[in-house]
Design an enzyme around this catalytic site. Sequence first.
Site, PDB file in Angstrom:
ATOM      1  N   GLY A 198       0.771  -1.237   0.000  1.00 20.98           N
ATOM      2  CA  GLY A 198       0.000   0.000   0.000  1.00 20.98           C
ATOM      3  C   GLY A 198       0.800   1.283   0.000  1.00 20.98           C
ATOM      4  O   GLY A 198       0.222   2.370   0.158  1.00 20.98           O
ATOM      5  N   ASP A 358      15.695   1.749 -17.858  1.00 18.33           N
ATOM      6  CA  ASP A 358      15.839   0.361 -17.456  1.00 18.33           C
ATOM      7  C   ASP A 358      16.550  -0.414 -18.568  1.00 18.33           C
ATOM      8  O   ASP A 358      16.348  -0.153 -19.757  1.00 18.33           O
ATOM      9  CB  ASP A 358      14.440  -0.223 -17.194  1.00 18.33           C
ATOM     10  CG  ASP A 358      14.482  -1.642 -16.686  1.00 18.33           C
ATOM     11  OD1 ASP A 358      15.183  -1.886 -15.694  1.00 18.33           O
ATOM     12  OD2 ASP A 358      13.810  -2.493 -17.293  1.00 18.33           O
ATOM     13  N   GLU A 387      20.697   2.254 -16.852  1.00 16.83           N
ATOM     14  CA  GLU A 387      21.113   1.101 -16.063  1.00 16.83           C
ATOM     15  C   GLU A 387      22.164   0.317 -16.850  1.00 16.83           C
ATOM     16  O   GLU A 387      21.874  -0.289 -17.870  1.00 16.83           O
ATOM     17  CB  GLU A 387      19.921   0.200 -15.752  1.00 16.83           C
ATOM     18  CG  GLU A 387      20.310  -1.026 -14.951  1.00 16.83           C
ATOM     19  CD  GLU A 387      19.202  -2.069 -14.874  1.00 16.83           C
ATOM     20  OE1 GLU A 387      19.281  -2.955 -14.002  1.00 16.83           O
ATOM     21  OE2 GLU A 387      18.270  -2.012 -15.704  1.00 16.83           O
ATOM     22  N   ASP A 530      15.423 -10.334  -4.194  1.00 13.37           N
ATOM     23  CA  ASP A 530      13.986 -10.235  -4.439  1.00 13.37           C
ATOM     24  C   ASP A 530      13.245 -11.512  -4.048  1.00 13.37           C
ATOM     25  O   ASP A 530      13.611 -12.588  -4.483  1.00 13.37           O
ATOM     26  CB  ASP A 530      13.802  -9.946  -5.928  1.00 13.37           C
ATOM     27  CG  ASP A 530      12.356  -9.818  -6.345  1.00 13.37           C
ATOM     28  OD1 ASP A 530      11.533  -9.447  -5.497  1.00 13.37           O
ATOM     29  OD2 ASP A 530      12.071 -10.097  -7.517  1.00 13.37           O
TER      30      ASP A 530
END
Length: 654
Positions: A198, A358, A387, A530
């Site tokens: 959120g 990216d 990147e 991740d």
Amino acid sequence: MDKLKVCHNSHRDEYRDPFGAVPCGETLRLRLKLELNEDNSNNQVKCYLRLWEKNSHERLLPMGEIDCHEKSGPMTRFYEVQYRVPKEPGLVWYYFKIVIGERVFYYGNNEDLLGGEGALYEGEPPGYQITVYVPWHVPRWYREGIMYQIFVDRFHRGEDSLGESKGEKGSLYHLDWYDTPFYIREKDNSIRRWTFFGGNLRGIIKKLDYLKGLGVSIIYLNPIFKARSNHKYDTGDYMTIDPMFGNQQIFRELVLEAKNRGIHIILDGVFSHTGAYSIYFNKDGTYPGLGACQSKDSPYYSWYKFEDYPDKYESWWGIETMPNVDEMEPSYREFIYGGEKSVVRHWMRMGAKGWRLDVADELPDEFIKELRSAVKEVDDEGILLGEVWEDASNKVSYGQLREYLLGEELDSTTNYPLRRIWLDFILGRINADATHRRVMALYENYPRESFYSAMNLIGSHDSIRILTRLGEAPPEEGLEEGEREEYRLDRDARKLGIKRIRLITLMQFFFPGVPCIYYGDEAGLEGYSDPYNRGTYPWGREDTDILYWYVKITGFRQQYGVIRDGDFKSFYLGEDIYGFIRENSRDRIIVLINRSPHDWWEGEFIPRGIEVEDIPWGMEGAIDLINPDKMIEGRGGGLLRLEPLGAMALYMNK
């Protein structure tokens, strides 16, 4: 060959002047030193500079013998050539050919290809690199700033934590902000359901004063456009803010509130692929209208690379939810940056100050050049960074030598190479000598504008949390998923990690370039890769020792202009001490890092890697910014002492 001594050191002005990358058309002076012996002193000696230029054949330039005050004996000779670099940007490679009588020798780069002092070879050697570039200007607001990266869903909730949406069908929402993130996967390891916390744009607005207090002047946002995932790299609609994050009005409010505090916003541009569940591909028919996957009559069909329509198509790293696009397709280029209502132009007019591209290595050079032009047309003080995980000056992707740093593409790149050097040094994988040589290789290869504007990051959403890494957590490859999720450093390991964070961030914030804080690193977040490196910011549960340290070093960078724009010199002392100097006409700061668990001291220490006479070792009047109450004495019988895993930042006003 054993009796012949040859030297060319590309890091020293007496051998290569000017140092490092050079503007197009500039004249470069290159020298070679030979120390002959009785066996070959009577033979005729000829030296040549051998060159390979962009789009041209090899060149062989004769070198002339010169008188030099540095001769150490009657058999020492110096040879010099003046070389004007091409008028077009690109890389030039060179080495030396030496003919003594009937014998031929070659002198080129060292085996590590790090520049500096080279080596003598009997066959063709590796060459030295010269980066030839078109001069350009990186905006001062960026080059002298402090950046903060925010993964929006995990930073802070605004008043309405769900924004205008509760996410896509099947999404899960964490009621507890302090939960550990996780994935719900299918058997093929794809994501079955996305989880959200959120965090949103209003949450960032509420924390702008916190960021201002941390010294932040640039916010880099991970993708904020509509998408199914929590990371938003699977773009669904480039022209719409994801409803969970807010809307265009709230984005505009964020920009204005940030600007009032001297903070600029940079957006993440994901242009090598879109989402499969997007308005453009529309794999499951979520959007009205025809997506590329539904009909060849779709206006977006030509954007994608189908192998067997519609089920088989090229995708990013084989992930089917991220179909690759053909960036050079005219209508796609028009949509992203060419048209007046294009993505890049629209969001910059809404207040974005620039873009982080990216996976820049998957974007064609022409695409990047045109996108850069669009950025500068909207805002000549706009920024374009990319990147890049390797040395961006000589990066090769898909068999092509890239042109990122030649003055016509990127203003800045992510400095993962420097991050790797620092981590390898702090963790004991390389010694201080190797650290110095690797730093100098980057310094030599990058144009000064690039080196001083590189995005110097320590943590990111694509790497293990820095505290976990520096605390020497077990390699995650040997852990089960549950172990990775639950692992936390024990007391001693965390203490070690915190000491090392002080060392690596001191380098980060005193080095040339733009330091970037990954949200939560300053608060002591831990986590493997991740999704565990994307935990929520621990509001109210921060590690205050780490946070106060960050406030301290960001304050130094704001207070001392020499840290932001001063000249740079690198050196090392023994195995464990790496250091560098920042100085201008007014101030000088000497940074010393001891990565060893043992202390170090010396009365008159001699640096390695640069000439002693270049370094002002007199310490009279110096102040250690890290420990200002500590007495610092110079050569007059005093001692400098570096404690185990300790550091100094010695400041002197000239």
